[in-house]
Design an enzyme around this catalytic site. Structure first.
Site, PDB file in Angstrom:
ATOM      1  N   GLU A 196      58.937 139.362  25.756  1.00 38.72           N
ATOM      2  CA  GLU A 196      59.499 138.148  25.174  1.00 38.72           C
ATOM      3  C   GLU A 196      59.737 138.210  23.674  1.00 38.72           C
ATOM      4  OE1 GLU A 196      60.502 135.566  27.065  1.00 38.72           O
ATOM      5  OE2 GLU A 196      59.944 136.823  28.777  1.00 38.72           O
ATOM      6  N   SER A 474      27.632  88.864  63.931  1.00 38.10           N
ATOM      7  CA  SER A 474      26.175  88.962  64.095  1.00 38.10           C
ATOM      8  C   SER A 474      25.511  89.946  63.139  1.00 38.10           C
ATOM      9  CB  SER A 474      25.847  89.351  65.541  1.00 38.10           C
ATOM     10  OG  SER A 474      26.226  88.319  66.422  1.00 38.10           O
TER      11      SER A 474
END
Length: 780
Positions: A196, A474
């Protein structure tokens, strides 16, 4: 005279013309100077603006790093109950790879029931654990032994690194694993320089030599093989600019590169580049930096990558989509090999190193190795808990490590169980379009180990475990009986209560006349039978006697902070709670009357390793432990002789299950909450549109609970009576003391001083009393 006048006019005219020409020249020159000055001012101002932007982001918080969320780590030891197959599944969840040479951390070898594993270093919330080379032997019962191969000695206990179950992302969905420059492999830096920017350490941000070299190389190749942008320019483009292709952006990129070079050192620029460069896409999330890319493509940390894989990462810089090794492996190999050749051309590699690296395959892992948020319902809970302590922008962008209580193995079992059982239930006539919510905790600590918020395991949906507010039926009854039993002068486990019709006049003048589920009255019955059989009439009579407000206070003491309406129907569960709130209530019962807040998070650690938040084990007495013990023994009776008895079709008779079913009017909601020795779970089954499902708690939620618990539980319940509990033999028909001469004698617990004092007349015959389920657990 006329001639003189003419000469004068000419002279004057000449002078006038000369003066006019000089004035125009000065005006143009001044305008030019002003224009130049203006352009310079604008240019300098623009440079100052760019300089400010560059410094503000580079010197401040450079990146928004998502928080990573981890499951509870698995702790291994000899005797741990896990099969070889399940252990290999765990290794695969952790992205460990089979490797006959154990070349790097996170690899293993399997030979039948023996494993050799090279674990990874990992920093937990309480300690840093180095990587270990260990050998494990398995039997059908679990782990037989764990040996440290290098030290040739047994390992008492070792943690596996935890499974990452998700991330919390900032608005821009980027992810990265930050690395320092000195942590980057030498081959990576040299590969970037060769491919690069060969003049990186010589230029000042822009390389004219590089541009010229790139043009010449591209002309020779007849295509784009080399770029002209320096590493500094690439950083400026990735860090500050968009991907737009325009002259304006290119100029801005060059100016920012110059500013970066002026303000920062080469090493600072390189380190930022290593962490910022875009290298791929994981679904909706961008993969930035070489630290994350190494895990995304190869499943290993950057420091462990061999040369050929490092070169493959460098190859991606030129075009992550074009050279994606999963989609275009041939292109990726060609580009990788070109990077290797460029490194050799710069004398970074020998010819042999290049040839060896080129001969290696890409060895890219499948994309599925890095998963997204696998358990969205649970992660939503974690996110809500974090919002109580942090701003959302902080915990989604500061790179936090969040260690949770989730057990992925139990979670996976739960999800499969829910899918299978609901499919079975929907074969029944009215049970259609069922939904569910399940919360599972550790009985001893209140840590949430698994949670299902619906049938669909998808993010963004309705979280029923947290937000589905439904009547609990319940499930409220143990609270009513607990409130009564806290007054042992009036109520004991064998107190005779009336299960007969009752009508209560409301404040608005309307009458409330509750009914039993079987539409029958059962007369005078012992208190424990009323709860075990879930009789409504007896429960309402007891609740009205002890007081609705007092019952609500008990509910609040058990960890339910929501205000409930103080109406008689509260006593039969008309109040609406979420599955999470029900779980907290039953956690207090499972904790023997001590409140342990249920939790989902163990610790939060900053990106730098700082310990930010811990969630320690907190416990306080909430209700009377002795009364709680008696309620729990009655709930064991529920499971043996009452509405929960079907669970014992798969559990051993002496497992000591504790639980309660719940059903609401018209069978719209099916509930079950209960626990074993190691886990507690709450299950709700119903429909989102609140239509009847034709299922009771016993026929809907209980089968889900039973199937789950049979798979995950290994410990029966052992209830330990408090010091002030006295267990005595009682005639189950008269409620009076009985000795071995009574065939009807059963053992019951009482708060000391409340037990019967009179003996039952059982006749003169001496017989061995019948053994009850209670006596099976508490022999003399």
């Amino acid at each position: 005279m006329a001639e003189r006048t003419k000469k004068n006019s000419v002279r004057y005219g000449a002078k006038k013309t000369t003066r006019s020409s000089g004035s125009g020249s000065h005006w143009f020159r001044n305008l030019f100077l002003l224009t130049v000055a203006g352009v310079l001012f604008v240019f300098i101002s623009y440079l100052s603006f760019l300089d400010y932007n560059v410094r503000e982001q580079f010197d401040g918080k450079r990146w928004s790093i998502p928080a990573h969320v981890y499951a509870n780590p698995v702790e291994l030891y000899a005797g741990y109950n896990i099969t070889a197959a399940k252990f290999e599944e765990l290794l695969q969840q952790l992205h460990y790879r089979k490797d006959a040479h154990l070349s790097f951390d996170g690899t293993y070898i399997r030979n039948g029931s023996q494993f050799i594993v090279k674990t990874r270093d990992f920093t937990f919330w309480d300690t840093a654990q180095p990587g270990t080379l260990m050998k494990l032997d398995f039997t059908d019962a679990g782990i037989a032994s764990i040996i440290d191969v290098k030290k040739s000695q047994d390992i008492a206990i070792i943690r596996m690194d935890p499974v990452q179950i998700g991330s919390f992302y900032p608005a821009i969905k980027e992810d990265r694993v930050l690395i320092k420059l000195d942590e980057a492999p030498d081959a990576l830096i040299k590969g970037l320089l060769a491919s690069e920017d060969r003049d990186f350490y010589q230029h000042f941000g822009i390389s004219m030599r590089g541009i010229g070299r790139a043009i010449w190389a591209n002309l020779r190749a007849g295509g784009m093989v080399q770029g002209g942008s320096t590493i500094t320019q690439q950083l400026a483009k990735n860090f500050y600019l968009s991907s737009e292709r325009s002259l304006e952006r290119k100029i801005k990129e060059a100016l920012m590169a110059l500013i970066l070079e002026f303000r920062y050192s080469k090493d600072e620029i390189m380190e930022a580049y290593l962490n910022e460069i875009y290298l791929g896409q994981n679904g909706a999330n961008a993969v930035h930096g070489f630290g994350l890319a190494s895990e995304f493509y190869f499943g290993n940390s950057l420091k462990d990558l061999p040369l050929e894989q490092v070169a493959s990462l460098v190859a991606l810089v030129r075009g992550p989509s074009e050279y994606d090794p999963r989609r275009y492996p041939e292109r990726a190999v060609q580009r990788r090999n070109l990077v290797l050749d460029e490194m050799a051309a710069e004398s970074y590699l020998t010819e042999k190193q290049v040839l060896d690296a080129k001969a290696k395959p890409l060895s890219v892992i499948p994309r599925a190795q890095r998963v997204g948020n696998r358990y969205p319902g649970f992660l939503e809970l974690v996110k809500r808990r974090l919002k109580e302590e942090y701003r959302e922008e902080d915990f989604t962008s500061d790179g936090l490590k969040i260690f949770t209580t989730l057990d992925t193995q139990i979670q996976d079992v739960l999800e499969k169980t829910v899918t299978g059982k609901l499919n079975q239930l929907e074969k029944l006539p009215k049970a259609k379009r069922l939904q569910t919510a399940v919360v599972v905790t550790r009985r001893d600590s209140g840590e949430i180990v698994a949670m299902v918020s619906g049938r669909e395991n998808s993010a963004g949906g309705f979280n029923r475990a947290l937000d589905a507010v439904r009547p609990i039926g319940s499930l409220i009854k143990p609270v009513v009986y607990l409130t009564a039993l806290e007054n042992p002068k009036k109520y004991t486990i064998t107190t005779s209560v009336s299960d007969t019709a009752i009508v209560i006049r409301g404040q608005n003048g309307t009458d409330w006349a509750p009914k039993n589920y079987d539409h029958k009255e059962h007369g005078r019955i012992p208190l424990h039978t009323a709860l075990a059989k879930s009789y409504n009439l007896a429960t309402v009579r007891i609740g009205m006697d002890v007081g609705i407000a007092r019952t609500a206070k008990t509910l609040k003491s058990m960890g339910v902070s929501k205000e409930v309406e103080l109406v008689p129907s509260l006593l039969l569960g008309a109040s609406e709670l979420t599955p999470m709130e029900v779980t907290q209530m039953y956690q207090t019962l499972a904790g023997d009357g001590f409140l342990t807040p249920i939790k989902a998070i163990r610790a939060v650690i900053a990106a730098n390793g700082e310990h930010l938040q811990s969630y320690p084990f907190n416990v306080k007495q909430a209700v009377d432990p002795a009364a709680t013990y008696i309620v729990n023994t009655i709930l064991q009776e529920v499971m043996h002789e009452g509405t929960g008895h079907a669970a014992y079709s798969v559990f051993p008779y002496d497992y000591g299950l504790v639980g309660k079913t719940g059903t609401t009017n018209d069978s719209k909601d099916s509930w079950f909450a209960g626990y074993t020795g190691d886990y507690l779970a709450t299950v709700w089954v119903g429909r989102d549109d609140n239509k009847p499902i034709g299922l009771t708690g016993a026929t809907g939620a209980l089968p889900v609970w039973t199937s789950l618990m049979r798979q995950i539980s290994t410990q029966p319940v052992t209830l330990l009576p408090p010091d002030n509990i006295k267990i005595v033999g009682v005639d189950r028909y008269t409620g009076l003391l009985a000795n071995n001469a009574c065939g009807n004698a059963r053992a019951y617990p009482y708060i000391a001083g409340s037990e019967p004092t009179l003996y039952s007349a059982c006749g003169n015959e001496v017989v061995e009393p019948e053994k009850s389920w209670f006596e099976e657990f508490f022999p003399d």
